[in-house]
Design a protein around this motif. Structure first.
Motif, short mmCIF file in Angstrom:
data_model
loop_
_atom_site.label_atom_id
_atom_site.label_comp_id
_atom_site.label_asym_id
_atom_site.label_seq_id
_atom_site.Cartn_x
_atom_site.Cartn_y
_atom_site.Cartn_z
N VAL A 426 24.21 34.22 23.07
CA VAL A 426 23.69 33.22 24.00
C VAL A 426 22.18 33.19 23.87
O VAL A 426 21.46 33.96 24.52
CB VAL A 426 24.09 33.55 25.46
CG1 VAL A 426 23.55 32.49 26.41
CG2 VAL A 426 25.60 33.66 25.59
N ALA A 445 24.87 30.05 18.56
CA ALA A 445 25.76 29.98 19.72
C ALA A 445 27.13 29.45 19.32
O ALA A 445 28.17 30.02 19.67
CB ALA A 445 25.14 29.11 20.81
N TYR A 452 24.16 27.93 24.88
CA TYR A 452 22.73 27.78 24.60
C TYR A 452 21.99 27.54 25.91
O TYR A 452 22.36 26.67 26.71
CB TYR A 452 22.54 26.61 23.64
CG TYR A 452 21.11 26.23 23.36
CD1 TYR A 452 20.27 27.06 22.61
CD2 TYR A 452 20.60 25.00 23.80
CE1 TYR A 452 18.96 26.69 22.33
CE2 TYR A 452 19.30 24.62 23.53
CZ TYR A 452 18.48 25.47 22.79
OH TYR A 452 17.19 25.10 22.51
#
Length: 597
Positions: A426, A445, A452
């Motif tokens: 992330v 991601a 994101y």
């Protein structure tokens, strides 16, 4: 030694000066206030602790083994030979009052363990430390400096729940993401970083008698058995696998179910659902990692980010109450800086994780790219991720891309290894990134099944932030966005009882060459005891917001702070003597702060 044994083990050593051994305590002269332990086969700092007035030190997170010991000025050479001691009551551990009586001709110091050593399971077991200080050895680049207090971070210069950010999942908007890549400028980003996700996504969904099929390894194979893509299913029982080559044929789908590869059927581009009669085991552990760019360009936001991370860590266990939660961290800079990477292993002790976070600062760098590849590799390959887990989430916080060329390739390969392990990346992008870096983070991601996050200008903190490309605005506090992602990826069936147990109690040592202070037990439930070899002017306890919640000003060598009325969580203990102040983190109750709604 099994895990339960070494978690209840306290490794105690003593550091000797390089002068000849004598019968005087003065012969033991520590070189600085903090000592660091490094595994002889690695460059990572595994544990740190303060040096006492006579050079004594006590590590609480080390297994039995051999370690290189470092101070901020040099290396304690000779590798300390560590013998483990299992203490039935670690909080009763006491230092011997006559240090000099235990000096021997072998440059060792023997410690006894007070009342605890009289119990049958530890009687006669002792710990030995052996080391010689060398002034001409450079300091350990990955060592951890003395932590600052939570109260210092929770200030106007860096408070939690201030930064704002947007949240986006390109996997949930894949058609729009593919459409964006029809633009030549966007395709250039994909080419620069060596990615080829567009047109190569295969989604696998598993259904069956089990409530969930999460953390199931998936392989996509061709007719010859060659593997073209690997992934693990998420909380939705879905896995997004990206082909190493463009999709030209149906792939055979294999899932690792109950200890064997099971052929589910054939799949092609898009969503492919399969049903199996096999029950799936439920895995509960949750691993959270924070990978943080600590170069100078992060200086405009680093204190706020540290406060946000501290707040998230304090809530983490409450966010997944049915799971044992561990926290790991990697801070990185760039080649030629003070250090390249600094790692803190996974731990279930929030106070240890917070101490490491709060000790970090921003500095170094200089050019735009940074050592992102090194930070990712250490986090993905060197952190001890759970082999089976409900969720593995790695927040990557940065404001600059990796170096081009080989480093870009290393980042891409690290992401594929993360996808294979089920680690959801992330990225959280701060001020200063460009659109090319933005899309690299989106690729990371998507490839790992993550999301994101982009810090924006709504909070007014930091320099200007890049306007996101191809997303719908959904700004909220960064803290809320991170909490929402953790909750999303740790979804599970209701459980009967919490799995987050109170950590083992231990003594916290504070002080320097003249002052020796101990606070115990940690965690504490009723009373926190604080004892010192010098009078204490004030003893204070602060919550994570910086508010004082307990105080004693007895001007004596011993005092107690009542904590039975305090909410469980992480607190900062401040002890002030006539010469200076000292601080450490203390857990109250099980140390789990209630999650914010």
């Amino acid at each position: 030694m099994n895990t339960q044994t070494w978690l209840g083990t306290l490794i105690s050593l003593a550091l000797l000066g390089n002068s000849p051994v004598s019968k005087s305590p003065a012969s033991v002269s520590p070189h600085s206030r903090w000592l660091y332990a490094k595994d002889s086969g690695s460059e990572n700092c595994l544990d740190s602790c303060p040096l006492g007035p006579f050079g004594e030190f006590s590590f609480s997170r080390l297994k039995a083994g051999t370690y290189d010991l470092y101070t901020q000025q040099g290396l304690a050479r000779g590798s300390a030979q560590v013998k483990s001691i299992a203490l039935s009551e670690p909080n009763r551990l006491q230092r011997h009052s006559a240090l000099a009586d235990h000096l021997s001709e072998t440059n060792s110091i023997r410690w006894d363990f007070g009342d605890a050593a009289e119990s049958d399971d530890v009687k006669g077991k002792l710990a030995y430390g052996r080391a010689a200080m060398m002034d001409d050895i450079p300091s350990l680049s990955r060592a951890v400096p003395e932590p600052e207090s939570l109260a210092a971070v929770a200030s106007p210069s860096g408070s939690a729940r201030v930064l704002t950010a947007g949240r986006w999942s390109d996997l949930d908007h894949w058609e729009e993401f593919e459409t964006l890549h029809k633009q030549e400028a966007i395709r250039a980003h994909e080419s620069r970083w060596g990615w080829d996700l567009i047109g190569n996504r295969i989604t696998i969904e598993i259904n069956g008698p089990s409530h969930s099929y999460s953390d199931i390894p998936i392989e996509l194979r061709d007719a010859s058995g060659r593997v073209h893509g690997k992934a693990r299913t998420n909380y939705r029982s879905q896995a997004d696998a990206f082909m190493a080559d463009s999709i030209t044929e149906k792939m055979q789908v294999f899932a690792w179910l109950n200890g064997a590869w099971t052929h589910l059927g054939h799949a092609t581009k898009g969503l492919n659902s399969f049903r199996t009669p096999i029950q799936s085991e439920v895995f509960m552990p949750v691993d959270l990692a924070f990978i943080v760019d600590a170069t100078g360009s992060m200086g405009d936001e680093i204190n706020y980010l540290k406060a946000e991370l501290a707040d998230i860590m304090a809530q983490a266990s409450a966010l997944a109450p049915c799971s044992p939660v561990r926290i790991g961290q990697v801070f990185y800079k760039d080649r030629g800086d003070e250090y390249l990477t600094r790692m803190h292993p996974f731990t279930n002790r929030i106070d240890d994780a917070l101490s490491f976070t709060l000790a970090q600062g921003a500095g170094g760098g200089g050019d735009f790219p940074e050592a992102v590849a090194d930070g990712l590799e250490v986090a993905i390959d060197e952190l001890s991720w759970s082999p089976n887990a409900l969720a593995r989430i790695a927040f990557l916080i940065l404001d600059a891309p990796p170096h081009d060329g080989p480093d870009a390739e290393r980042v891409r390969l690290a992401a594929w290894r993360a996808a294979e392990k089920g680690i959801r990346l992330v990225p959280i992008v701060a001020s200063g990134i460009d659109q090319s870096t933005e899309f690299l983070m989106k690729y990371l991601a998507a490839a790992t099944g993550g999301e994101y996050l982009y810090i924006n200008d709504d909070s007014g903190v930091g320099n200007g932030h890049l306007k996101p490309t191809g997303v719908e605005n959904n700004s909220d506090l960064l803290n809320n966005q991170m909490v929402a992602i953790i909750k999303t990826f740790t979804q599970q069936a209701p459980c009967d009882q919490t799995q987050n147990q109170t950590p083992e109690t231990r003594i916290e040592w504070l002080g320097d060459q003249q002052v020796s202070i101990k606070a115990f037990p940690n965690p504490c439930i009723e009373q926190l005891h604080v004892e010192s070899n010098v009078p204490m002017i004030a003893v204070q306890l602060y919550n994570i917001s910086g508010a004082m919640v307990a105080e004693s000003s007895s001007h004596e060598n011993k005092t107690q702070l009542p904590v039975h009325d305090l909410a469980p969580g992480v607190y900062t203990l401040h002890v002030r003597t006539q010469t200076r102040s000292y601080s450490t983190l203390i857990l109250v109750g099980n140390g789990i702060q209630k999650a914010k709604p």
